[in-house]
Scaffold this motif. Structure first.
Motif, mmCIF file in Angstrom:
data_model
loop_
_atom_site.group_PDB
_atom_site.id
_atom_site.type_symbol
_atom_site.label_atom_id
_atom_site.label_comp_id
_atom_site.label_asym_id
_atom_site.label_seq_id
_atom_site.Cartn_x
_atom_site.Cartn_y
_atom_site.Cartn_z
ATOM 1 N N LEU A 133 48.811 -4.537 31.186
ATOM 2 C CA LEU A 133 49.239 -5.491 30.542
ATOM 3 C C LEU A 133 49.032 -5.242 28.913
ATOM 4 C CD1 LEU A 133 49.188 -8.763 32.553
ATOM 5 C CD2 LEU A 133 51.235 -7.155 32.256
ATOM 6 N N HIS A 169 45.860 0.211 42.820
ATOM 7 C CA HIS A 169 46.371 -0.843 43.319
ATOM 8 C C HIS A 169 47.277 -0.589 44.546
ATOM 9 C CE1 HIS A 169 48.108 -4.943 42.851
ATOM 10 N NE2 HIS A 169 49.293 -4.402 42.567
ATOM 11 N N GLN A 184 54.998 -6.131 38.411
ATOM 12 C CA GLN A 184 53.679 -5.211 37.966
ATOM 13 C C GLN A 184 53.802 -3.978 37.067
ATOM 14 O OE1 GLN A 184 51.650 -5.602 41.514
ATOM 15 N NE2 GLN A 184 50.762 -7.474 41.101
ATOM 16 N N ASP A 225 41.518 -2.070 35.971
ATOM 17 C CA ASP A 225 42.089 -3.344 36.674
ATOM 18 C C ASP A 225 43.671 -3.613 36.061
ATOM 19 O OD1 ASP A 225 42.490 -6.213 36.323
ATOM 20 O OD2 ASP A 225 40.542 -6.404 37.052
ATOM 21 N N GLU A 250 45.362 -5.942 35.343
ATOM 22 C CA GLU A 250 45.633 -6.675 34.276
ATOM 23 C C GLU A 250 45.388 -5.872 32.821
ATOM 24 O OE1 GLU A 250 42.839 -10.158 34.058
ATOM 25 O OE2 GLU A 250 43.883 -11.142 35.633
ATOM 26 N N ASN A 251 44.710 -4.904 33.124
ATOM 27 C CA ASN A 251 44.496 -4.116 31.519
ATOM 28 C C ASN A 251 45.607 -3.181 31.330
ATOM 29 O OD1 ASN A 251 41.986 -5.031 31.427
ATOM 30 N ND2 ASN A 251 41.148 -3.385 32.314
#
Length: 541
Positions: free
Chosen positions: A236, A275, A308, A231, A233-234
């Motif tokens: 980060l 992504h 990102q 994911d 967000e991981n």
């Protein structure tokens, strides 16, 4: 022969007497340490305590034995009396020897205790003084540190814990950073004040284990992250791991840092690959390259991915994705070169041109069409600057013409008597004020010249007048009459002059306010019109 026997017996008595000695614990110097502990200099005071008993007994015994084995002394009746006589003589001799030994021992100075005697010395010191100290360790200058009973028990418990910590640091391969933190806190225990060398050793062992412990802790945290789903967000979490554990990262070797970075890069690469594929399919493949608006949508994607992927620009997958986006925008620019060029040429300001170049030429590859449009933008920028300079010059020319026209209008004003108007008189006085300000400005710029000592005075005056300015605060015409025989007109007028700025200006204003001065005054001046300009040529105050 009898003389040799006598000498031998006397020596034996002396040796026996000296062998009967005791040692008394005495203190050379003493001071308080902390927590009830003391430091002192241990010494022995040696005394021949048994000499008064042993020497006479030995003397009597040796004398008796000598008398028994010798011929009966003249005047004695038998061997028994001979033994008693010589035994008595030995007793007296023993007492004399005991006195000599005692006097000799009293004259001797106390001697320092040896390290292997410290424990024995402490016991005798306690018996002598009714205390219960324990020997802890030797300190500088031949002194020892003694601790009271309660403190000794506390230090014993501390030493047990210290040995456990040292054993863990030396033998436990799984010591992690949290354990080292506990050991560091233990290193602040006040008991280390009694064992400073042990604190040094603990600090050394902790520092020795820090790289391995830091790596083990960070590896465990890294593995917890990389086991999570792919994911975005991981990603980060990988950045936060380093930001939130800077102290641990600082302890790592280069090889350890590279190992952790490889784990992070491998995980991030898998996430970004998925992504980027999603973005390519959803936002980029369906773009119309002939539509100039596609450039803006590409920039939006580019800026989004820049945020990102911050901190992961070194990844090959990231580099390849941005290269793909720059190439895609370059294709859009190629399809719309004519439109972009026409748009550049319609712009009137460099701020508009800068925004347009950023919109269409940033985030692209460097294909020839992009280079041509950049060159065109430079040309248009030069043209805009040239046009701005032309307009500025034209505006300045028009401003000058307006000022000249205004001045001519002022000078062309007339009165029935031919005398100057109030505005013309004020202008003439203002010209004098302006001339005076110009002189002050020249004086303020004066510099000291080493080759000209006189310039020092001008430079000094300049520091006082720098920033000073004269100005007219008030002016009013009263009356004029024609000057007989001298030309022009003699006029009375009321005005108020003032000074501001600089050291001298501030001083003048201060004096004016204190003295109540600064009110309008009346002056008389002769005004003459020369080549169409009214000037004041003489002033009477």
């Amino acid at each position: 022969m009898k003389i040799l026997k006598t000498y031998f017996l006397v020596c034996l008595c002396f040796i026996t007497s000296f062998s009967c000695t005791t040692k008394k614990a005495v203190v050379g110097s003493e001071s308080n340490y902390k927590e009830g502990a003391i430091t002192l200099e241990p010494k022995w005071e040696r005394r021949n305590t048994g000499v008064w008993i042993v020497a006479p007994l030995v003397g009597a015994g040796i004398g008796g034995a000598y008398g028994y084995n010798s011929e009966v002394f003249e005047g004695l009746e038998n061997q028994e009396q001979n033994v008693l006589a010589f035994g008595g003589a030995g007793l007296v001799g023993g007492l004399l020897i005991a006195g000599a030994v005692r006097n000799n021992s009293l004259r001797k100075k106390p001697v320092s205790a040896k390290p292997n005697e410290y424990t024995t010395w402490t016991k005798k010191y306690n018996r002598k003084n009714g205390t219960n100290y324990s020997f802890l360790r030797e300190v500088k200058g031949g002194h020892i540190l003694l601790t009271p009973e309660k403190l000794t028990e506390e230090l014993d418990r501390f030493q047990s814990e210290y040995q456990d910590v040292i054993s863990s640091l030396n033998n436990n391969p799984s010591v992690n950073w949290d354990m080292l933190d506990r050991y560091r806190r233990f290193g602040q225990d006040k008991s280390f004040e009694f064992f400073p060398e042990q604190r040094v050793e603990l600090t050394r062992l902790i520092a020795q284990r820090e790289p391995k412990a830091a790596y083990a802790t960070l590896s465990e945290k890294m593995e917890q992250i990389v086991r999570k789903p792919l994911d975005l967000e991981n990603v980060l979490l990988l950045s936060y791991l380093k930001q939130n554990n800077r102290a641990l990262y600082a302890k790592l070797s280069t090889a350890q840092q590279n190992s952790l970075q490889q784990m992070a890069d491998a995980y991030a690469s898998r996430i970004f690959t998925a992504h980027f594929e999603k973005i390519r399919n959803a936002s980029l493949q369906s773009l119309d390259k002939k539509d100039l608006a596609s450039a803006q949508r590409i920039d939006e994607v580019y800026n989004l991915l820049t945020n990102q992927t911050r901190g992961f620009s070194q990844l090959q997958v990231v580099d390849e994705m941005f290269a793909y986006i720059r190439e895609l925008k370059g294709e859009v620019v190629s399809e719309n070169e004519t439109k972009i060029a026409a748009y550049f040429q319609r712009l009137n300001t460099n701020s508009q041109l800068t925004a347009a170049r950023s919109q269409y030429l940033d985030n692209t590859d460097q294909r020839p069409v992009v280079q041509r449009l950049n060159s065109l933008a430079e040309t248009v920028s030069s043209q805009i600057l040239a046009e701005a300079e032309r307009r500025e010059a034209e505006q300045a020319r028009q401003a000058r013409e307006r000022e000249i026209a205004k001045f001519q209008t002022l000078m062309n004003q007339t009165t029935p008597t031919g005398e100057p108007t109030e505005e013309q008189m004020r202008f003439a006085i203002q010209m004098q004020v302006d001339f005076k300000n110009q002189e002050l400005g020249n004086l303020a710029n004066a510099e000291y010249d080493r080759d000209n000592p006189m310039s020092a005075f001008s430079a000094l005056i300049g520091t006082f007048v720098k920033g000073t300015e004269h100005y007219l605060e008030y002016f009013r015409k009263i009356a004029c009459e024609k000057s007989a025989g001298r030309g022009g007109y003699v006029c009375d007028y009321s005005l108020k002059r003032n000074v501001k700025g600089g050291v001298s200006g501030n001083m003048a204003n201060s004096m004016i306010s204190q003295l109540g001065a600064g009110l309008a005054t009346i002056e008389t001046g002769r005004f003459v019109k020369n080549e169409g300009i009214w000037m004041v040529v003489e002033i009477k105050k």
